[in-house]
Design an enzyme around this catalytic site. Structure first.
Site, PDB file in Angstrom:
ATOM      1  N   ARG A 149      34.546  29.534  58.396  1.00 37.28           N
ATOM      2  CA  ARG A 149      34.778  28.470  59.122  1.00 37.28           C
ATOM      3  C   ARG A 149      33.756  27.446  59.099  1.00 37.28           C
ATOM      4  NH1 ARG A 149      36.678  32.141  62.593  1.00 37.28           N
ATOM      5  NH2 ARG A 149      38.961  32.545  62.939  1.00 37.28           N
ATOM      6  N   LYS A 173      34.789  32.567  66.400  1.00 36.18           N
ATOM      7  CA  LYS A 173      35.370  31.893  67.603  1.00 36.18           C
ATOM      8  C   LYS A 173      35.042  33.143  68.860  1.00 36.18           C
ATOM      9  CE  LYS A 173      39.027  28.926  65.964  1.00 36.18           C
ATOM     10  NZ  LYS A 173      40.534  28.839  65.552  1.00 36.18           N
ATOM     11  N   HIS A 245      37.436  23.522  55.215  1.00 33.18           N
ATOM     12  CA  HIS A 245      38.515  24.767  55.440  1.00 33.18           C
ATOM     13  C   HIS A 245      39.403  25.254  53.993  1.00 33.18           C
ATOM     14  CE1 HIS A 245      39.497  26.829  59.050  1.00 33.18           C
ATOM     15  NE2 HIS A 245      40.816  26.880  58.699  1.00 33.18           N
ATOM     16  N   ARG A 248      38.052  28.191  52.575  1.00 31.13           N
ATOM     17  CA  ARG A 248      38.604  29.510  53.361  1.00 31.13           C
ATOM     18  C   ARG A 248      39.862  29.812  52.892  1.00 31.13           C
ATOM     19  NH1 ARG A 248      37.525  32.054  58.276  1.00 31.13           N
ATOM     20  NH2 ARG A 248      39.279  32.260  59.813  1.00 31.13           N
ATOM     21  N   HIS A 271      40.415  36.942  62.091  1.00 34.12           N
ATOM     22  CA  HIS A 271      41.678  36.528  62.871  1.00 34.12           C
ATOM     23  C   HIS A 271      41.905  37.789  63.759  1.00 34.12           C
ATOM     24  CE1 HIS A 271      43.226  33.888  59.156  1.00 34.12           C
ATOM     25  NE2 HIS A 271      42.624  33.240  60.199  1.00 34.12           N
ATOM     26  N   TYR A 280      48.626  33.239  54.527  1.00 31.84           N
ATOM     27  CA  TYR A 280      47.832  33.083  53.268  1.00 31.84           C
ATOM     28  C   TYR A 280      48.367  34.162  52.346  1.00 31.84           C
ATOM     29  CZ  TYR A 280      44.202  31.246  55.860  1.00 31.84           C
ATOM     30  OH  TYR A 280      43.387  30.060  56.625  1.00 31.84           O
TER      31      TYR A 280
END
Length: 299
Positions: A149, A173, A245, A248, A271, A280
């Protein structure tokens, strides 16, 4: 933003107990402020202890009539659910009015990707003779090579790179750490940037360990990375609307198209849920056609 005696405690809860970023916390508080604005608009007291499920249903109708996208509405509802869950946890309320509140159904938009030729075009178009050129090459190689990210990229530290083992430590995150392999191309350009370009920057105190710096010797902003990539796309003649992004997305898509295990990609992307990674698994039509032609018994 309307003052409320519970917002300070809620903000502390998000920061200390849920370890959310400042941007995420601001988004939550903005969602609560929208509810405050609605209550004022219908001449109801802004008293969250007395908000009912019916109030929230009318509020959702209100934001829908304002023209908010379903994705924005879903985010607002998510913010309110977190706030009222906090209120329940602190025993400020005895019933959570959001408990049975439903979010709008969202269509899952497939993310834009770049093919390998386009990625090479973007990296090759960079003028390495300019002071920021080698930095930009290293940045793009790292974005694409590790699936980071943009916030993870700009906060990457020299001490988080394990050159011999070809791994980097990423702070994602919620301040969650993960270890991600980094390719030879990205490592090569990072080394050149650190040893030949970065050494000429007068680095400000506190930024000595940050890899990617601006001319003033401080860390890069998210906006500066966006601007750099947009300018390179124009220069390379790529008409797609791309952002950090996009690299990514491309990282994940190319791995899965190449046969990578979905859970391995999930781990590298950071994730928490496999369902997030599953977006994806979209593949281009030519690839799908090739698979059918090669493997289907009736093709």
């Amino acid at each position: 933003m309307i003052k409320n005696p519970y917002l300070k405690s809620f903000k502390d809860y998000l920061k200390l107990e849920r370890s959310l970023s400042a941007n995420s916390i601001d988004a939550y508080l903005t969602d609560i402020d929208k509810l405050s604005q609605y209550l004022e608009s219908v001449d109801k007291p802004v008293n969250f202890k007395e908000v009912t499920k019916d109030d929230l249903k009318l509020f959702i109708t209100w934001v829908n009539e304002l023209g908010m996208l379903p994705s924005t509405q879903a985010r607002v509802i998510s913010g309110l659910k977190s706030f009222f869950s906090f209120m329940l946890l602190e025993q400020i309320i005895s019933v959570d009015p959001t408990e049975l509140l439903e979010s709008p159904r969202l269509s899952r938009k497939l993310p834009d990707t770049l093919n390998t030729i386009e990625i090479n075009q973007l990296i090759d178009i960079i003028d390495a003779s300019k002071p920021e050129g080698m930095r930009n090459k290293a940045m793009l190689e790292t974005l694409y090579g590790c699936g980071l990210r943009v916030t993870e990229l700009i906060s990457l530290r020299i001490s988080n790179i394990y050159f011999e083992n070809e791994y980097i430590k990423v702070i994602g995150k919620g301040n969650k750490e993960r270890i991600v392999p980094i390719g030879a191309a990205a490592l090569k350009f990072i080394k050149i940037y650190i040893e030949e370009s970065r050494v000429h920057i007068s680095i400000k105190k506190g930024y000595e360990d940050y890899i990617f710096l601006n001319r003033g010797g401080t860390g890069l902003s998210r906006i500066s990375v966006f601007t750099t990539i947009k300018a390179l796309a124009v220069k390379a003649g790529i008409s797609k609307s791309i952002s950090p992004h996009t690299f990514r997305h491309s990282f994940a898509t190319h791995l899965i198209e190449g046969g990578a295990d979905l859970r391995a990609v999930q781990e590298m992307l950071g994730h928490s849920s496999i369902t997030t990674t599953e977006i994806y698994t979209h593949l281009d039509r030519d690839y799908l056609k090739g698979v059918i032609t090669e493997f289907h018994p009736r093709s």
